[in-house]
Scaffold this active site. Sequence first.
Site, PDB file in Angstrom:
ATOM      1  N   GLU A  37     -47.757-100.196  32.214  1.00 49.20           N
ATOM      2  CA  GLU A  37     -48.269-101.576  32.208  1.00 49.20           C
ATOM      3  C   GLU A  37     -47.371-102.368  31.267  1.00 49.20           C
ATOM      4  OE1 GLU A  37     -50.773-102.683  34.005  1.00 49.20           O
ATOM      5  OE2 GLU A  37     -51.728-100.836  34.691  1.00 49.20           O
TER       6      GLU A  37
ATOM      7  N   CYS B 143     -49.997-110.441  28.335  1.00 42.49           N
ATOM      8  CA  CYS B 143     -49.025-109.998  29.346  1.00 42.49           C
ATOM      9  C   CYS B 143     -49.093-110.917  30.548  1.00 42.49           C
ATOM     10  CB  CYS B 143     -49.283-108.553  29.744  1.00 42.49           C
ATOM     11  SG  CYS B 143     -50.990-108.255  30.199  1.00 42.49           S
TER      12      CYS B 143
ATOM     13  N   GLY C 222     -47.106-101.902  27.141  1.00 42.54           N
ATOM     14  CA  GLY C 222     -46.210-102.498  26.151  1.00 42.54           C
ATOM     15  C   GLY C 222     -45.033-103.164  26.846  1.00 42.54           C
ATOM     16  N   SER C 223     -43.955-103.299  26.120  1.00 42.87           N
ATOM     17  CA  SER C 223     -42.796-104.024  26.642  1.00 42.87           C
ATOM     18  C   SER C 223     -42.069-103.222  27.725  1.00 42.87           C
ATOM     19  CB  SER C 223     -41.833-104.304  25.492  1.00 42.87           C
ATOM     20  OG  SER C 223     -41.467-103.067  24.889  1.00 42.87           O
TER      21      SER C 223
ATOM     22  N   GLY D  61     -41.107 -99.171  28.366  1.00 44.42           N
ATOM     23  CA  GLY D  61     -41.259 -98.481  29.650  1.00 44.42           C
ATOM     24  C   GLY D  61     -39.967 -97.841  30.128  1.00 44.42           C
TER      25      GLY D  61
HETATM   26  P1  NAD Z   1     -44.151-102.553  22.372  1.00 41.88           P
HETATM   27  O1  NAD Z   1     -43.438-102.077  23.583  1.00 41.88           O
HETATM   28  O2  NAD Z   1     -43.354-102.923  21.197  1.00 41.88           O
HETATM   29  O3  NAD Z   1     -45.192-101.421  21.875  1.00 41.88           O
HETATM   30  C1  NAD Z   1     -46.242-100.981  22.711  1.00 41.88           C
HETATM   31  C2  NAD Z   1     -46.649 -99.576  22.300  1.00 41.88           C
HETATM   32  O4  NAD Z   1     -45.635 -98.655  22.696  1.00 41.88           O
HETATM   33  C3  NAD Z   1     -46.822 -99.370  20.799  1.00 41.88           C
HETATM   34  O5  NAD Z   1     -47.946 -98.550  20.596  1.00 41.88           O
HETATM   35  C4  NAD Z   1     -45.537 -98.656  20.391  1.00 41.88           C
HETATM   36  O6  NAD Z   1     -45.678 -97.849  19.251  1.00 41.88           O
HETATM   37  C5  NAD Z   1     -45.282 -97.806  21.614  1.00 41.88           C
HETATM   38  N1  NAD Z   1     -43.876 -97.415  21.858  1.00 41.88           N
HETATM   39  C6  NAD Z   1     -42.783 -98.203  21.753  1.00 41.88           C
HETATM   40  N2  NAD Z   1     -41.683 -97.512  22.140  1.00 41.88           N
HETATM   41  C7  NAD Z   1     -42.106 -96.266  22.485  1.00 41.88           C
HETATM   42  C8  NAD Z   1     -41.452 -95.099  22.960  1.00 41.88           C
HETATM   43  N3  NAD Z   1     -40.135 -95.080  23.157  1.00 41.88           N
HETATM   44  N4  NAD Z   1     -42.188 -94.001  23.217  1.00 41.88           N
HETATM   45  C9  NAD Z   1     -43.531 -94.008  23.036  1.00 41.88           C
HETATM   46  N5  NAD Z   1     -44.216 -95.092  22.573  1.00 41.88           N
HETATM   47  C10 NAD Z   1     -43.502 -96.211  22.316  1.00 41.88           C
HETATM   48  O7  NAD Z   1     -45.075-103.773  22.846  1.00 41.88           O
HETATM   49  P2  NAD Z   1     -45.920-104.811  21.975  1.00 41.88           P
HETATM   50  O8  NAD Z   1     -45.006-105.750  21.275  1.00 41.88           O
HETATM   51  O9  NAD Z   1     -46.963-104.103  21.193  1.00 41.88           O
HETATM   52  O10 NAD Z   1     -46.694-105.604  23.129  1.00 41.88           O
HETATM   53  C11 NAD Z   1     -46.183-106.699  23.833  1.00 41.88           C
HETATM   54  C12 NAD Z   1     -45.642-106.284  25.182  1.00 41.88           C
HETATM   55  O11 NAD Z   1     -46.639-105.562  25.916  1.00 41.88           O
HETATM   56  C13 NAD Z   1     -45.297-107.474  26.061  1.00 41.88           C
HETATM   57  O12 NAD Z   1     -44.100-107.207  26.740  1.00 41.88           O
HETATM   58  C14 NAD Z   1     -46.471-107.563  27.026  1.00 41.88           C
HETATM   59  O13 NAD Z   1     -46.183-108.218  28.232  1.00 41.88           O
HETATM   60  C15 NAD Z   1     -46.782-106.118  27.221  1.00 41.88           C
HETATM   61  N6  NAD Z   1     -48.146-105.909  27.695  1.00 41.88           N
HETATM   62  C16 NAD Z   1     -48.322-105.540  28.985  1.00 41.88           C
HETATM   63  C17 NAD Z   1     -49.598-105.389  29.496  1.00 41.88           C
HETATM   64  C18 NAD Z   1     -49.827-105.028  30.936  1.00 41.88           C
HETATM   65  O14 NAD Z   1     -50.948-104.649  31.262  1.00 41.88           O
HETATM   66  N7  NAD Z   1     -48.836-105.128  31.801  1.00 41.88           N
HETATM   67  C19 NAD Z   1     -50.705-105.569  28.647  1.00 41.88           C
HETATM   68  C20 NAD Z   1     -50.481-105.920  27.319  1.00 41.88           C
HETATM   69  C21 NAD Z   1     -49.187-106.091  26.851  1.00 41.88           C
END
Ligand code: NAD
Length: 510
Positions: free
Chosen positions: A264, A298, A242-243, A247
């Site tokens: 990731e 990503c 995720g974002s 992380g």
């Molecule tokens: P997001 O961070 O909003 O959410 C991702 C996941 O994390 C969701 O399931 C969310 O519920 C969970 N989450 C959020 N905050 C959390 C916390 N504090 N504790 C536990 N879980 C939590 O991301 P998004 O908008 O769904 O996706 C887009 C982002 O993901 C972009 O920044 C993109 O670059 C990144 N991404 C990275 C990769 C990689 O492999 N590096 C792959 C796909 C997407």
Amino acid sequence: MNISATPKSVAAEAAQILERLGVEPSLYTGGTLAAFSPVTGEQTGDLKVVTSEDAAKAIDAADKAFREWRLVPAPKRGELVRLLGEELRAAKADLGRLVSIEAGKIPSEGLGEVQEMIDICDFAVGLSRQLYGLTIATERPGHRMMETWHPLGVIGVISAFNFPVAVWAWNAALALVCGNSVVWKPSEKTPLTALAAHAVLDRAIKRFGDAPANLSQVLIGDRAVGEVLVDHTKVPLVSATGSTRMGRDVGPRLARRFARAILELGGNNGGIVCPSADLDMALRAIAFGAMGTAGQRCTTLRRLFVHESVYDQLVPRLKKAYASVSVGNPLDGSALVGPLIDKLAFDGMQKALAEAKKHGGSVHGGERVDCGTAESFYVKPALVEMPKHEGPVLEETFAPILYVMKYSDFDAVLQDHNAVGAGLSSSIFTLDMREAERFVSADGSDCGIANVNIGTSGAEIGGAFGGEKETGGGRESGSDAWRAYMRRATNTINYSKSLPLAQGVSFDID
Ligand code: NAD
């Protein structure tokens, strides 16, 4: 394009697919989490959300399953993943379509996402016979030293909306052959595909016959459910996609309890077009890398550095491609660019473009495309010519914006390329061997992925996937990424009749 003529079709089609894949309607109706399709903005379900207490119970149950599963020989565990691959092949059309409905991907990308799941299953099946360690020379006579790899425990998977099922498969296929159980918290924006993918695994489990109950589970909910996974002491590894913002919260929490993390996170991927580049090839790679998946990968190309000697040849062609690319309903098969996931993404894009203008950027595209519903957000991909590498260029905006900058000096452009927080993917277009080799060398690109003459996105599963710096440092998928899902033990076995101590230490008692 007018999709308002069929506003109910998307939810109805999603329900049909879910039924075919064996997902109980009670799982996606009558709950509190509303699921939407970005294609029309239509609501596709209201799902029951697990409570924190139920999530903790699910993890306890997964821990119990792990204790049984770790005793099953790895090649037999591989058989379950082989069956999963078979079931995915059978479900590919349906699951791919559901990915398109729920994440807005064009058909070939929706199907491609499922193909990635199939590929990782094939990889993991082979891996189930290759989980080997080293035998290491020992300094003591009559001794043998070796490494053994053991199952780790419950693997927590947190995934993002933009690869709603492939990321789970990358993790689950490896985790299962490595002898672990899996608890998955999918994105709250794409819960239906998660239920569908898990139903496909359930079929494989049924055919397998004697897998322990609760070996794999999916927990529907928002970040609060993810936090239970992150904080639970029975989860030794959380793979979180995720974002970078996510992380920053998840990483320290895992570190506090000494759990492993595969992070990731966000990317701000760069490409360099050098004087000798094959411009036709570069053009195609840039167009897919920057506009494909509506800029919501990503690995999307976000920053492009073009040498001054080829700028006027390449950039006008690129602008033309941007102006003519088809934006529209991804389900009808003719568009190349589908919708943004939601209004938040649209607002983020507009904000970044306004910022870019303040920094002297010249914006081409970026405006909303009328698709007939107020609740769906389609945009023209934006190409922004920037005088300098600064302002919004330095941050990931999860939308189709490509910042284009002119360069003259190779050392300086390498420096700019690396001067962002994220370190996921990168590419160079050159036929000059010195530039190519430099780019992939120790003082070249600082990213986890560095490509030559192909774009930044569209990685194969055979390589380890992930990035450095604010991308989190995790690796998943191919190569030796499996090691993160196992516990390494160093074993020294004494088959002699004496007890020599290492380093010549003597400690003789009578
Ligand atoms: P997001 O961070 O909003 O959410 C991702 C996941 O994390 C969701 O399931 C969310 O519920 C969970 N989450 C959020 N905050 C959390 C916390 N504090 N504790 C536990 N879980 C939590 O991301 P998004 O908008 O769904 O996706 C887009 C982002 O993901 C972009 O920044 C993109 O670059 C990144 N991404 C990275 C990769 C990689 O492999 N590096 C792959 C796909 C997407």
